[in-house]
Motif scaffolding. Structure first.
Motif, PDB file in Angstrom:
ATOM      1  N   THR A  63       0.830  -1.187   0.000  1.00 20.38           N
ATOM      2  CA  THR A  63       0.000   0.000   0.000  1.00 20.38           C
ATOM      3  C   THR A  63       0.872   1.248   0.000  1.00 20.38           C
ATOM      4  OG1 THR A  63      -1.860   1.072   1.130  1.00 20.38           O
ATOM      5  CG2 THR A  63      -0.140   0.167   2.532  1.00 20.38           C
ATOM      6  N   THR A  64       0.256   2.383  -0.182  1.00 24.77           N
ATOM      7  CA  THR A  64       0.973   3.645  -0.044  1.00 24.77           C
ATOM      8  C   THR A  64       0.889   4.094   1.407  1.00 24.77           C
ATOM      9  OG1 THR A  64      -0.990   4.918  -0.639  1.00 24.77           O
ATOM     10  CG2 THR A  64       0.557   4.387  -2.410  1.00 24.77           C
ATOM     11  N   CYS A  65       1.893   4.803   1.835  1.00 23.57           N
ATOM     12  CA  CYS A  65       2.010   5.240   3.224  1.00 23.57           C
ATOM     13  C   CYS A  65       2.473   6.703   3.220  1.00 23.57           C
ATOM     14  CB  CYS A  65       3.009   4.337   3.936  1.00 23.57           C
ATOM     15  SG  CYS A  65       3.327   4.786   5.637  1.00 23.57           S
ATOM     16  N   PRO A  66       1.528   7.638   3.138  1.00 18.50           N
ATOM     17  CA  PRO A  66       1.921   9.041   3.107  1.00 18.50           C
ATOM     18  C   PRO A  66       2.531   9.480   4.439  1.00 18.50           C
ATOM     19  CG  PRO A  66      -0.462   8.860   3.283  1.00 18.50           C
ATOM     20  CD  PRO A  66       0.073   7.463   3.109  1.00 18.50           C
ATOM     21  N   THR A  67       3.513  10.360   4.359  1.00 15.13           N
ATOM     22  CA  THR A  67       4.073  10.957   5.563  1.00 15.13           C
ATOM     23  C   THR A  67       3.834  12.460   5.485  1.00 15.13           C
ATOM     24  OG1 THR A  67       6.314  11.345   4.711  1.00 15.13           O
ATOM     25  CG2 THR A  67       5.859   9.176   5.670  1.00 15.13           C
ATOM     26  N   HIS A  68       3.717  13.064   6.635  1.00 12.36           N
ATOM     27  CA  HIS A  68       3.490  14.507   6.649  1.00 12.36           C
ATOM     28  C   HIS A  68       4.117  15.141   7.886  1.00 12.36           C
ATOM     29  CE1 HIS A  68       0.067  13.186   9.178  1.00 12.36           C
ATOM     30  NE2 HIS A  68       0.238  14.348   9.783  1.00 12.36           N
ATOM     31  N   ALA A  69       4.252  16.431   7.823  1.00 11.68           N
ATOM     32  CA  ALA A  69       4.667  17.233   8.961  1.00 11.68           C
ATOM     33  C   ALA A  69       3.611  18.306   9.153  1.00 11.68           C
ATOM     34  CB  ALA A  69       6.028  17.869   8.691  1.00 11.68           C
ATOM     35  N   VAL A  70       3.606  18.909  10.308  1.00 12.51           N
ATOM     36  CA  VAL A  70       2.640  19.961  10.618  1.00 12.51           C
ATOM     37  C   VAL A  70       3.401  21.214  11.034  1.00 12.51           C
ATOM     38  CG1 VAL A  70       0.703  20.638  12.095  1.00 12.51           C
ATOM     39  CG2 VAL A  70       0.949  18.243  11.389  1.00 12.51           C
ATOM     40  N   LEU A  71       3.116  22.319  10.374  1.00  9.12           N
ATOM     41  CA  LEU A  71       3.710  23.607  10.721  1.00  9.12           C
ATOM     42  C   LEU A  71       2.654  24.458  11.407  1.00  9.12           C
ATOM     43  CD1 LEU A  71       5.992  25.775  10.560  1.00  9.12           C
ATOM     44  CD2 LEU A  71       4.896  26.511   8.421  1.00  9.12           C
ATOM     45  N   ILE A  72       2.978  24.926  12.596  1.00 11.63           N
ATOM     46  CA  ILE A  72       2.101  25.844  13.317  1.00 11.63           C
ATOM     47  C   ILE A  72       2.758  27.220  13.267  1.00 11.63           C
ATOM     48  CG2 ILE A  72       1.028  26.404  15.525  1.00 11.63           C
ATOM     49  CD1 ILE A  72       1.412  23.341  16.184  1.00 11.63           C
ATOM     50  N   GLU A  73       2.076  28.148  12.601  1.00 16.31           N
ATOM     51  CA  GLU A  73       2.545  29.533  12.581  1.00 16.31           C
ATOM     52  C   GLU A  73       1.773  30.290  13.650  1.00 16.31           C
ATOM     53  OE1 GLU A  73       4.055  31.372   8.724  1.00 16.31           O
ATOM     54  OE2 GLU A  73       2.218  30.315   8.118  1.00 16.31           O
ATOM     55  N   HIS A  74       2.468  30.700  14.662  1.00 18.09           N
ATOM     56  CA  HIS A  74       1.876  31.386  15.801  1.00 18.09           C
ATOM     57  C   HIS A  74       2.564  32.750  15.935  1.00 18.09           C
ATOM     58  CE1 HIS A  74       1.186  32.303  20.086  1.00 18.09           C
ATOM     59  NE2 HIS A  74       0.079  31.592  19.938  1.00 18.09           N
ATOM     60  N   PRO A  75       1.885  33.748  16.473  1.00 17.73           N
ATOM     61  CA  PRO A  75       2.535  35.055  16.632  1.00 17.73           C
ATOM     62  C   PRO A  75       3.860  34.990  17.408  1.00 17.73           C
ATOM     63  CG  PRO A  75       0.183  35.265  17.015  1.00 17.73           C
ATOM     64  CD  PRO A  75       0.462  33.791  16.855  1.00 17.73           C
ATOM     65  N   ASP A  76       4.017  33.979  18.281  1.00 12.29           N
ATOM     66  CA  ASP A  76       5.256  33.856  19.052  1.00 12.29           C
ATOM     67  C   ASP A  76       6.317  33.006  18.372  1.00 12.29           C
ATOM     68  OD1 ASP A  76       4.179  35.427  21.063  1.00 12.29           O
ATOM     69  OD2 ASP A  76       3.431  33.699  22.195  1.00 12.29           O
ATOM     70  N   GLY A  77       6.019  32.424  17.228  1.00 13.94           N
ATOM     71  CA  GLY A  77       7.021  31.632  16.522  1.00 13.94           C
ATOM     72  C   GLY A  77       6.422  30.517  15.693  1.00 13.94           C
ATOM     73  N   ARG A  78       7.311  29.811  15.005  1.00 14.23           N
ATOM     74  CA  ARG A  78       6.903  28.703  14.134  1.00 14.23           C
ATOM     75  C   ARG A  78       7.347  27.384  14.747  1.00 14.23           C
ATOM     76  NH1 ARG A  78       8.948  32.136   9.193  1.00 14.23           N
ATOM     77  NH2 ARG A  78       6.980  33.036   8.504  1.00 14.23           N
ATOM     78  N   ILE A  79       6.395  26.454  14.837  1.00 17.00           N
ATOM     79  CA  ILE A  79       6.660  25.129  15.394  1.00 17.00           C
ATOM     80  C   ILE A  79       6.420  24.104  14.289  1.00 17.00           C
ATOM     81  CG2 ILE A  79       5.953  23.417  17.109  1.00 17.00           C
ATOM     82  CD1 ILE A  79       4.826  25.828  18.750  1.00 17.00           C
ATOM     83  N   LEU A  80       7.381  23.230  14.089  1.00 17.71           N
ATOM     84  CA  LEU A  80       7.229  22.141  13.120  1.00 17.71           C
ATOM     85  C   LEU A  80       7.138  20.829  13.876  1.00 17.71           C
ATOM     86  CD1 LEU A  80       7.175  21.385  10.077  1.00 17.71           C
ATOM     87  CD2 LEU A  80       9.640  20.969  10.280  1.00 17.71           C
ATOM     88  N   TRP A  81       6.111  20.042  13.557  1.00 19.87           N
ATOM     89  CA  TRP A  81       5.910  18.723  14.176  1.00 19.87           C
ATOM     90  C   TRP A  81       6.308  17.676  13.153  1.00 19.87           C
ATOM     91  CZ3 TRP A  81       4.406  16.949  18.938  1.00 19.87           C
ATOM     92  CH2 TRP A  81       3.994  15.626  19.019  1.00 19.87           C
ATOM     93  N   ASP A  82       7.408  16.982  13.407  1.00 15.72           N
ATOM     94  CA  ASP A  82       7.952  15.915  12.560  1.00 15.72           C
ATOM     95  C   ASP A  82       8.576  16.451  11.269  1.00 15.72           C
ATOM     96  OD1 ASP A  82       7.508  13.911  14.371  1.00 15.72           O
ATOM     97  OD2 ASP A  82       5.750  13.090  13.384  1.00 15.72           O
ATOM     98  N   THR A  83       9.326  15.564  10.595  1.00 12.89           N
ATOM     99  CA  THR A  83      10.082  15.997   9.411  1.00 12.89           C
ATOM    100  C   THR A  83       9.936  15.083   8.203  1.00 12.89           C
ATOM    101  OG1 THR A  83      12.117  14.832  10.013  1.00 12.89           O
ATOM    102  CG2 THR A  83      11.827  17.076  10.899  1.00 12.89           C
ATOM    103  N   GLY A  84       9.305  13.930   8.343  1.00 10.01           N
ATOM    104  CA  GLY A  84       9.112  13.043   7.194  1.00 10.01           C
ATOM    105  C   GLY A  84      10.365  12.313   6.764  1.00 10.01           C
ATOM    106  N   VAL A  85      10.313  11.794   5.536  1.00 11.03           N
ATOM    107  CA  VAL A  85      11.413  10.981   5.003  1.00 11.03           C
ATOM    108  C   VAL A  85      12.417  11.864   4.255  1.00 11.03           C
ATOM    109  CG1 VAL A  85      10.016   8.894   4.860  1.00 11.03           C
ATOM    110  CG2 VAL A  85      10.161  10.383   2.880  1.00 11.03           C
ATOM    111  N   PRO A  86      13.677  11.432   4.194  1.00  8.41           N
ATOM    112  CA  PRO A  86      14.699  12.248   3.524  1.00  8.41           C
ATOM    113  C   PRO A  86      14.656  12.067   2.006  1.00  8.41           C
ATOM    114  CG  PRO A  86      15.700  10.251   4.364  1.00  8.41           C
ATOM    115  CD  PRO A  86      14.255  10.219   4.785  1.00  8.41           C
ATOM    116  N   GLN A  87      15.035  13.106   1.298  1.00 11.84           N
ATOM    117  CA  GLN A  87      15.069  13.013  -0.160  1.00 11.84           C
ATOM    118  C   GLN A  87      16.135  12.021  -0.621  1.00 11.84           C
ATOM    119  OE1 GLN A  87      15.366  16.736  -2.223  1.00 11.84           O
ATOM    120  NE2 GLN A  87      15.081  15.790  -4.211  1.00 11.84           N
TER     121      GLN A  87
END
Length: 192
Positions: free
Chosen positions: A43-67
């Motif tokens: 099967t396919t297995c998508p990976t994702h990250a989540v970027l939260i842009e907040h007035p106090d800064g940017r938070i990234l949750w996870d980074t996924g697979v490398p190129q």
């Protein structure tokens, strides 16, 4: 008045793999001893990250697979079990689509240290981005005594499903290709 927060979903590569590895449906994807000749379902297995842009800064949750997965994973053999689909969108593509680089991220939070969640963490070793990971996960990754508690993982997933049902929230499960096909990935959409 402060700017509103935005939550962006980033595509970070789509793996192909044996569905059993995902354990999305315990009992349905794992063969029992009366079905030892059951063929593997890929099967396919998508990976994702989540970027939260907040007035106090940017938070990234996870980074996924490398190129560079084909060469980076050779010592472990993972490239044979989890090939990434050709033409995949990787983390750097998703960041660039929002005119960002790893230097624009203030905090990187890693859910856990699997190759499909944390493989690009080194991009954020820039002296600026604060990197956060659970202490037990960090200890387990560095030591032979680390273990995977699949029962607690499944209980956690079921708890999230129950909370989502009770609150009418949308829970985004990491490797669900059907759900991923319906999500608003950056740069085309965001939650705000």
């Amino acid at each position: 008045m402060t700017a509103p927060s935005k939550v962006h979903l980033f595509k970070t590569g789509t793996l192909e793999c044996d569905q059993t590895w995902l354990l999305l449906k315990p009992g349905a994807t794992i063969a029992d001893r009366s079905n030892t000749r059951k063929e593997a379902v890929w099967t396919t297995c998508p990976t994702h990250a989540v970027l939260i842009e907040h007035p106090d800064g940017r938070i990234l949750w996870d980074t996924g697979v490398p190129q560079d997965w084909e060469t980076r994973w050779v010592p472990t053999g993972l490239q044979e079990f989890f090939p990434v689909q050709e033409g995949a969108t990787y983390l750097h593509d998703s960041l660039a689509a929002l005119e960002m680089t790893p230097d624009d991220i203030d905090v990187l939070m890693l859910s856990y240290l699997h190759f499909d969640h944390a493989a690009n963490a080194k991009l954020f070793d820039n002296g600026k981005t604060r990197i956060i990971v659970n202490a037990n996960e960090h200890e387990g990754a560095l030591g032979i005594d680390g273990h995977w508690d699949s029962v607690r993982r499944l209980e956690s997933a079921e708890k999230l499903r129950r909370i989502a049902e009770e609150t009418n929230a949308e829970v985004i499960f990491g490797h669900d290709p059907e759900q991923a096909a319906k999500l608003p990935f950056a740069p085309d959409g965001y939650f705000g």
